[in-house]
Motif scaffolding. Structure first.
Motif, PDB file in Angstrom:
ATOM      1  N   ASP A   8       2.858 -37.746  -5.097  1.00 41.35           N
ATOM      2  CA  ASP A   8       4.252 -37.350  -5.299  1.00 41.35           C
ATOM      3  C   ASP A   8       4.933 -38.362  -6.230  1.00 41.35           C
ATOM      4  O   ASP A   8       5.016 -39.553  -5.911  1.00 41.35           O
ATOM      5  CB  ASP A   8       4.977 -37.267  -3.953  1.00 41.35           C
ATOM      6  CG  ASP A   8       6.366 -36.716  -4.103  1.00 41.35           C
ATOM      7  OD1 ASP A   8       7.276 -37.495  -4.470  1.00 41.35           O
ATOM      8  OD2 ASP A   8       6.550 -35.505  -3.867  1.00 41.35           O
ATOM      9  N   ASP A   9       5.442 -37.889  -7.345  1.00 39.56           N
ATOM     10  CA  ASP A   9       6.031 -38.778  -8.352  1.00 39.56           C
ATOM     11  C   ASP A   9       7.270 -39.516  -7.851  1.00 39.56           C
ATOM     12  O   ASP A   9       7.508 -40.667  -8.226  1.00 39.56           O
ATOM     13  CB  ASP A   9       6.385 -37.996  -9.619  1.00 39.56           C
ATOM     14  CG  ASP A   9       5.154 -37.567 -10.399  1.00 39.56           C
ATOM     15  OD1 ASP A   9       4.080 -38.208 -10.241  1.00 39.56           O
ATOM     16  OD2 ASP A   9       5.251 -36.579 -11.159  1.00 39.56           O
ATOM     17  N   GLU A  28      18.838 -44.404  -7.385  1.00 36.63           N
ATOM     18  CA  GLU A  28      18.809 -43.142  -8.133  1.00 36.63           C
ATOM     19  C   GLU A  28      17.808 -42.155  -7.562  1.00 36.63           C
ATOM     20  O   GLU A  28      17.961 -40.943  -7.727  1.00 36.63           O
ATOM     21  CB  GLU A  28      18.478 -43.411  -9.606  1.00 36.63           C
ATOM     22  CG  GLU A  28      19.590 -44.097 -10.360  1.00 36.63           C
ATOM     23  CD  GLU A  28      19.173 -44.514 -11.763  1.00 36.63           C
ATOM     24  OE1 GLU A  28      18.035 -44.202 -12.184  1.00 36.63           O
ATOM     25  OE2 GLU A  28      19.990 -45.166 -12.432  1.00 36.63           O
ATOM     26  N   LEU A  29      16.788 -42.656  -6.873  1.00 36.37           N
ATOM     27  CA  LEU A  29      15.763 -41.776  -6.283  1.00 36.37           C
ATOM     28  C   LEU A  29      16.176 -41.182  -4.943  1.00 36.37           C
ATOM     29  O   LEU A  29      15.491 -40.314  -4.417  1.00 36.37           O
ATOM     30  CB  LEU A  29      14.458 -42.561  -6.099  1.00 36.37           C
ATOM     31  CG  LEU A  29      13.758 -42.996  -7.371  1.00 36.37           C
ATOM     32  CD1 LEU A  29      12.649 -43.993  -7.042  1.00 36.37           C
ATOM     33  CD2 LEU A  29      13.197 -41.785  -8.102  1.00 36.37           C
ATOM     34  N   MET A  30      17.285 -41.632  -4.376  1.00 36.08           N
ATOM     35  CA  MET A  30      17.724 -41.184  -3.051  1.00 36.08           C
ATOM     36  C   MET A  30      18.814 -40.131  -3.156  1.00 36.08           C
ATOM     37  O   MET A  30      19.710 -40.238  -3.985  1.00 36.08           O
ATOM     38  CB  MET A  30      18.268 -42.369  -2.260  1.00 36.08           C
ATOM     39  CG  MET A  30      17.255 -43.401  -1.961  1.00 36.08           C
ATOM     40  SD  MET A  30      18.040 -44.708  -1.016  1.00 36.08           S
ATOM     41  CE  MET A  30      16.965 -46.050  -1.408  1.00 36.08           C
ATOM     42  N   SER A  31      18.719 -39.143  -2.270  1.00 34.42           N
ATOM     43  CA  SER A  31      19.800 -38.161  -2.207  1.00 34.42           C
ATOM     44  C   SER A  31      21.029 -38.832  -1.593  1.00 34.42           C
ATOM     45  O   SER A  31      20.914 -39.852  -0.900  1.00 34.42           O
ATOM     46  CB  SER A  31      19.384 -36.948  -1.362  1.00 34.42           C
ATOM     47  OG  SER A  31      19.255 -37.303  -0.002  1.00 34.42           O
ATOM     48  N   ASP A  32      22.182 -38.273  -1.850  1.00 36.01           N
ATOM     49  CA  ASP A  32      23.428 -38.836  -1.322  1.00 36.01           C
ATOM     50  C   ASP A  32      23.467 -38.818   0.201  1.00 36.01           C
ATOM     51  O   ASP A  32      24.126 -39.658   0.814  1.00 36.01           O
ATOM     52  CB  ASP A  32      24.643 -38.079  -1.871  1.00 36.01           C
ATOM     53  CG  ASP A  32      24.823 -38.310  -3.358  1.00 36.01           C
ATOM     54  OD1 ASP A  32      24.330 -39.345  -3.880  1.00 36.01           O
ATOM     55  OD2 ASP A  32      25.454 -37.455  -4.014  1.00 36.01           O
ATOM     56  N   ASP A  33      22.770 -37.868   0.803  1.00 41.76           N
ATOM     57  CA  ASP A  33      22.808 -37.731   2.265  1.00 41.76           C
ATOM     58  C   ASP A  33      21.450 -38.043   2.908  1.00 41.76           C
ATOM     59  O   ASP A  33      21.075 -37.466   3.920  1.00 41.76           O
ATOM     60  CB  ASP A  33      23.272 -36.333   2.651  1.00 41.76           C
ATOM     61  CG  ASP A  33      22.408 -35.235   2.048  1.00 41.76           C
ATOM     62  OD1 ASP A  33      21.571 -35.531   1.169  1.00 41.76           O
ATOM     63  OD2 ASP A  33      22.574 -34.073   2.453  1.00 41.76           O
ATOM     64  N   ASN A  96      14.766 -31.594  -4.683  1.00 47.47           N
ATOM     65  CA  ASN A  96      15.406 -31.681  -6.005  1.00 47.47           C
ATOM     66  C   ASN A  96      15.183 -33.028  -6.671  1.00 47.47           C
ATOM     67  O   ASN A  96      16.101 -33.592  -7.282  1.00 47.47           O
ATOM     68  CB  ASN A  96      16.903 -31.372  -5.893  1.00 47.47           C
ATOM     69  CG  ASN A  96      17.163 -29.980  -5.387  1.00 47.47           C
ATOM     70  OD1 ASN A  96      16.487 -29.032  -5.778  1.00 47.47           O
ATOM     71  ND2 ASN A  96      18.134 -29.841  -4.488  1.00 47.47           N
ATOM     72  N   GLY A  97      13.973 -33.573  -6.548  1.00 43.94           N
ATOM     73  CA  GLY A  97      13.644 -34.819  -7.215  1.00 43.94           C
ATOM     74  C   GLY A  97      14.224 -36.065  -6.583  1.00 43.94           C
ATOM     75  O   GLY A  97      14.240 -37.130  -7.206  1.00 43.94           O
ATOM     76  N   LYS A  98      14.689 -35.958  -5.347  1.00 41.16           N
ATOM     77  CA  LYS A  98      15.288 -37.093  -4.637  1.00 41.16           C
ATOM     78  C   LYS A  98      14.664 -37.216  -3.251  1.00 41.16           C
ATOM     79  O   LYS A  98      14.219 -36.229  -2.663  1.00 41.16           O
ATOM     80  CB  LYS A  98      16.803 -36.892  -4.455  1.00 41.16           C
ATOM     81  CG  LYS A  98      17.580 -36.670  -5.723  1.00 41.16           C
ATOM     82  CD  LYS A  98      17.948 -37.968  -6.356  1.00 41.16           C
ATOM     83  CE  LYS A  98      18.847 -37.735  -7.572  1.00 41.16           C
ATOM     84  NZ  LYS A  98      19.285 -38.954  -8.162  1.00 41.16           N
ATOM     85  N   ILE A  99      14.666 -38.433  -2.713  1.00 43.79           N
ATOM     86  CA  ILE A  99      14.207 -38.640  -1.336  1.00 43.79           C
ATOM     87  C   ILE A  99      15.343 -38.235  -0.410  1.00 43.79           C
ATOM     88  O   ILE A  99      16.444 -38.773  -0.478  1.00 43.79           O
ATOM     89  CB  ILE A  99      13.826 -40.119  -1.104  1.00 43.79           C
ATOM     90  CG1 ILE A  99      12.701 -40.523  -2.048  1.00 43.79           C
ATOM     91  CG2 ILE A  99      13.434 -40.347   0.355  1.00 43.79           C
ATOM     92  CD1 ILE A  99      12.463 -42.028  -2.114  1.00 43.79           C
TER      93      ILE A  99
END
Length: 107
Positions: A8-9, A28-33, A96-99
């Motif tokens: 997983d990239d 930047e890799l983390m979702s806001d929630d 959506n490309g975020k953790i």
């Protein structure tokens, strides 16, 4: 360390950011929630990362033992002056490309 075993990239980029001490990239890799569970307790991923990776303890993943679940479950060794050498199990969920979720603790 061979990050290529993490398929997983987004997860791979997170490990590289932690080990390279690049906080901005990690954020930047983390979702806001994002939901972060550490050793069974809900925690703040930014405060955790600040203390362990970006602060004086300078933690580092020294070995990736294996990655499963399309690279979203990772068994690794973490070393720092705070924790010593510990084996960790990390389960990520991405959207959506975020953790969006991370459960980290001992295997």
């Amino acid at each position: 360390m061979d990050y290529d075993q993490i398929a997983d990239d987004v997860v791979k980029a997170a490990f590289i950011a932690w080990n390279s001490r690049r906080k901005e990239t990690l954020v930047e890799l983390m979702s806001d929630d994002i939901i972060f569970i550490h050793n069974g307790e809900k925690a703040d991923i930014i405060a955790f990362s600040d203390q362990l990776f970006f602060g004086e303890t300078s933690a580092k993943f020294t070995e990736l033992h294996k990655a499963e679940n399309a690279g979203k479950t990772v068994f690794a060794t973490l070393e720092s002056v705070l924790t010593g050498k510990v084996e960790v199990l990390m389960h990520f969920e991405t959207s959506n490309g975020k953790i969006s979720f991370l459960d980290a603790g001992r295997p």
